[in-house]
Structures are given as C-alpha cells and as structure tokens.
Design a protein around this motif. Structure first.
Motif, PDB file in Angstrom:
ATOM      1  N   ALA A 188      -1.473  -4.784  11.989  1.00 16.03           N
ATOM      2  CA  ALA A 188      -2.109  -4.267  10.774  1.00 16.03           C
ATOM      3  C   ALA A 188      -1.866  -2.782  10.556  1.00 16.03           C
ATOM      4  CB  ALA A 188      -3.612  -4.540  10.816  1.00 16.03           C
ATOM      5  N   GLY A 189      -1.274  -2.093  11.530  1.00 14.89           N
ATOM      6  CA  GLY A 189      -1.049  -0.662  11.370  1.00 14.89           C
ATOM      7  C   GLY A 189      -2.313   0.157  11.504  1.00 14.89           C
TER       8      GLY A 189
ATOM      9  N   ARG B  63      -2.031   0.430   5.419  1.00 13.67           N
ATOM     10  CA  ARG B  63      -2.235  -0.597   6.430  1.00 13.67           C
ATOM     11  C   ARG B  63      -1.998  -1.953   5.778  1.00 13.67           C
ATOM     12  NH1 ARG B  63      -5.699   2.161   4.273  1.00 13.67           N
ATOM     13  NH2 ARG B  63      -7.515   0.846   4.615  1.00 13.67           N
ATOM     14  N   ARG B  64      -1.742  -2.953   6.596  1.00 13.98           N
ATOM     15  CA  ARG B  64      -1.598  -4.294   6.034  1.00 13.98           C
ATOM     16  C   ARG B  64      -2.983  -4.819   5.671  1.00 13.98           C
ATOM     17  NH1 ARG B  64       2.187  -8.258   9.253  1.00 13.98           N
ATOM     18  NH2 ARG B  64       2.102  -9.284   7.225  1.00 13.98           N
TER      19      ARG B  64
ATOM     20  N   ALA C  26      -3.176 -10.569   4.790  1.00 11.61           N
ATOM     21  CA  ALA C  26      -1.908 -10.851   5.460  1.00 11.61           C
ATOM     22  C   ALA C  26      -2.088 -11.528   6.809  1.00 11.61           C
ATOM     23  CB  ALA C  26      -1.127  -9.546   5.656  1.00 11.61           C
ATOM     24  N   LEU C  27      -3.319 -11.826   7.201  1.00 11.74           N
ATOM     25  CA  LEU C  27      -3.550 -12.389   8.531  1.00 11.74           C
ATOM     26  C   LEU C  27      -3.024 -13.809   8.663  1.00 11.74           C
ATOM     27  CD1 LEU C  27      -4.791 -12.608  11.346  1.00 11.74           C
ATOM     28  CD2 LEU C  27      -7.008 -13.052  10.273  1.00 11.74           C
TER      29      LEU C  27
ATOM     30  N   ALA D 242      10.990  -6.729  12.519  1.00  9.37           N
ATOM     31  CA  ALA D 242      10.731  -5.642  13.469  1.00  9.37           C
ATOM     32  C   ALA D 242       9.651  -4.698  12.957  1.00  9.37           C
ATOM     33  CB  ALA D 242      12.025  -4.881  13.744  1.00  9.37           C
ATOM     34  N   TRP D 243       9.601  -4.460  11.633  1.00  6.25           N
ATOM     35  CA  TRP D 243       8.621  -3.504  11.120  1.00  6.25           C
ATOM     36  C   TRP D 243       7.195  -4.013  11.307  1.00  6.25           C
ATOM     37  CZ3 TRP D 243       5.411  -5.577   7.591  1.00  6.25           C
ATOM     38  CH2 TRP D 243       5.874  -6.637   6.798  1.00  6.25           C
ATOM     39  N   ALA D 244       7.000  -5.335  11.367  1.00  4.32           N
ATOM     40  CA  ALA D 244       5.653  -5.884  11.523  1.00  4.32           C
ATOM     41  C   ALA D 244       5.089  -5.613  12.912  1.00  4.32           C
ATOM     42  CB  ALA D 244       5.661  -7.384  11.253  1.00  4.32           C
TER      43      ALA D 244
END
Length: 377
Positions: free
Chosen positions: A95-96, A108-109, A113-114, A344-346
C-alpha cells in the motif's frame, strides 16, 4: 468500486426483496488524529473519511431480520485467516504506507486495491445466539476451505483448535477494514471462547493499525488541508478572522441585524425570483460580445523560446498523480496480468505511480483489477 444491481442482495440468504443496507464502520466516532490514521492507511485524501464511509467498501446488504440481528450483535463476520493475512501484507508491503521518507508525498494505494479483481472478500460467520445458529441451517452457507483456515495454522504460529472449520463462510464486497471494525466492537460485547478468540486476535490486529497508530501517518499528512475545506465551509466566527478590524461585538451585532432584516422582509425568495422573471424578455436576442483575441503565434526558434519568459512553464509546487500515458506499449504476457504476476512497482512503498504507468497499471493500482488480462474460461 461500483457493482451492478444484481449484487444488491442479502449476503447470507441471497434474498433480493426487503434488503436493508448496513454500514459496519461508523466514522463520526473518530477523533481528528484517529481519522487521520484511518485516512492514511485507507489511502484516501485527508478529511475524506466521511465520504468514503458511504462507498461500497463500507456496505453490507442483509435481509431485514438478519440485518437487525447483525446490528444487535447476535452474530458477526470476521475476516478468514487468509483474508487477514492478505490484509496485513497489503498494509505492510503493497500500500505504500511504511518505509517512506518523511517528505514523500506520493500517493498510497487506496483500500479498494486490496481484493484481487475487485473482490469479493471472505468472512467467517460466528453466531452467538440460537437464532443466529439457525441461519446456518436455513441458508446453507459454504464451508471454509483449507486456504481460509491457513492450512491448519493460526497466523501467530499455533495449530488451530479442533472444530475451527465448523464456522461457515460468507462472501461480500465490504472491505476487511470496515468489517473488522464492527467485529471488534461485537467481540468486546460478547463472551469470547478459546475457539472464537482465534479470530478475535486477528480482528484486533487489523483495527490496532489505526486505533493504536501502529502505522503512523506523517505529520505533513495530519496537517494537510482537509478534503473540500474552503471559505464556504468556515463558520461566521472563523470567517471574521480574515478582517482584523472585525471584533466579536461587531460580529454579534451584524448577525443580529441580518436576522432582523430577514424577519422584516415578508417577501419570500421564490416570489422575488418570479417577479424578476416577469420583467425579462425571453424572446430578446442575446447581446453579442466581442470574440476573444486569437492566441499569439509562438516563434519556432527553440533558442528564443527558451530565453523568453512567457514560454517558460513553472514547475508544480506539489505532487500530482499523472494521468495514464495515451500510447503506452502493449504489455507482455506477464505484464497483462498483474494479478498473477505482481509488477515490481507494487512491491515498493511509495514513489508510484510512475510516468510510465498505463491504464492497465492504474486499474491495478486503484482497484486490483487487470484490464488487459485474457479472460479465463
């Protein structure tokens, strides 16, 4: 995210008639700092918690009698062990929220998005009364799977008690953050056995993230202007702060005079509007206005353009999420399905979205869905 009307049915009985809406999470009870903690963890703008409390993530639909039983605490829904683990992994790794620089203002996510592909989530049905236990026989709920039970292991490492698989499962689109909030309150009002304590500890772990500020928001987020706050939202006392010559006595006197003027004027606003409309010639032609001057044609010389200040654009003063690039390269087979192949960014915390985000990336960032993935038969 929105869902079709076909999904508006009782999540337990499947009934579509006399279905009542229930919001498991109440936001008016939150103090300002706790609300900031929730908004930071939920990935939503500062001050927008009351708006998101009306979203699909905070709605469960029940048959009328079942809704009443849920509100009274005759039963509760608690995240399965798998849902609990997925929720913690999302908060801590995807989630950042953690391991960010103090001044990192990248998005943030959001909590939407969960769930992979938009949901639904799976919850354990735990009854406390005989009437609630009868629902298990009446509605024929589905049993827990081995994945729901984390293959016999409690998330804290111990073996599950014998009989843990006796509780059925309910699927719905309400978010674990909201459902866990209501379950935590119900657990506190009901006697907990060794069996149900297995889910109570997991539920408390989720709520403690904002209740005990285990994931703390940065100070810049706490102090940020709240969503929708502008001059219109200010009270008369706050608005007078803009005028240093205005005193408290003047404010009271002006307010009293304004009320007296309204009481002395017997004409209603609708009457005034009707009177004004009668004086307007509806057939009159609109007044012609001069067209605005055409924009100045820019010089082609890049050297002169670089030296000329009218052509220079000032950098933005704050971080704004970029829109998807319009002609992004078509993703590879793995890139088309971020649900199966996590990008990768996630796996990073913060500093996304990037400039190379496509619409497919944005859909996964916001809602956990894949636009370009091939449908599976």
């Amino acid at each position: 995210m929105s869902h079709p009307k076909e999904l508006i049915k009782c999540v337990i009985s499947g009934a579509t008639d006399r279905v009542f809406q229930c919001r498991p999470m109440k936001t008016e009870e939150d103090r300002d700092y706790r609300a900031a903690c929730k908004e930071w963890i939920f990935g939503i703008p500062r001050g927008s918690l009351h708006l998101h409390s009306e979203s699909w993530e905070n709605n469960i639909f029940f048959r009328e009698d079942i809704c009443r039983m849920y509100i009274q605490g005759q039963f509760l829904l608690a995240p399965t062990f798998r849902t609990y683990l997925d929720t913690l992994v999302f908060m801590e790794q995807r989630a950042g929220l953690t391991d960010r620089d103090e001044n990192d203002e990248s998005p943030r996510r959001p909590w939407s998005a969960l769930a992979p592909n938009g949901g639904p989530y799976r919850y354990v049905f735990i009854p406390f009364t005989d009437a609630a236990r009868k629902l298990q026989e009446e509605c024929k709920m589905q049993p827990q799977t081995a994945d729901d039970l984390n293959y016999g292991k409690h998330p804290r490492g111990k073996d599950l008690l014998v009989g843990s698989d006796a509780f059925p499962v309910v699927e719905c689109y309400a978010h674990p953050f909201a459902v866990a909030t209501h379950a935590d309150k119900t657990f506190s009002r009901r006697r907990t056995s060794m069996m149900t304590a297995q889910w109570r500890s997991c539920t408390a772990d989720i709520v403690d993230q904002w209740r005990c500020a285990e994931i703390k928001p940065p100070q810049w987020f706490v102090d940020a202007p709240k969503f929708g706050l502008d001059d219109v939202d200010l009270s008369a006392t706050e608005a007078s702060g803009y005028d240093p010559s205005t005193s408290q006595d003047n404010t009271v006197r002006e307010a009293t005079t304004a009320v007296a003027d309204r009481l002395a004027d017997p004409v209603e606003p609708r009457t005034k509007v009707s009177s004004w409309l009668g004086k307007i010639n509806l057939e009159a032609k609109p007044v012609e206005e001069e067209s605005p001057p055409s924009p100045r044609k820019l010089r082609r010389s890049t050297r002169i353009a670089a030296l000329s200040s009218p052509y220079a654009s000032s950098p933005p003063e704050f971080y704004a999420p970029l829109s998807p690039i319009r002609r992004a390269p078509w993703p590879s087979a793995r890139g088309r399905d971020p649900i199966r192949y996590t990008p990768a960014w996630a796996k990073r915390n913060g500093r996304f979205p990037t400039r190379r985000f496509s619409s497919n990336d944005w859909a996964y960032f916001q809602y956990g869905i894949a636009l370009a993935a091939r449908s599976r038969s």
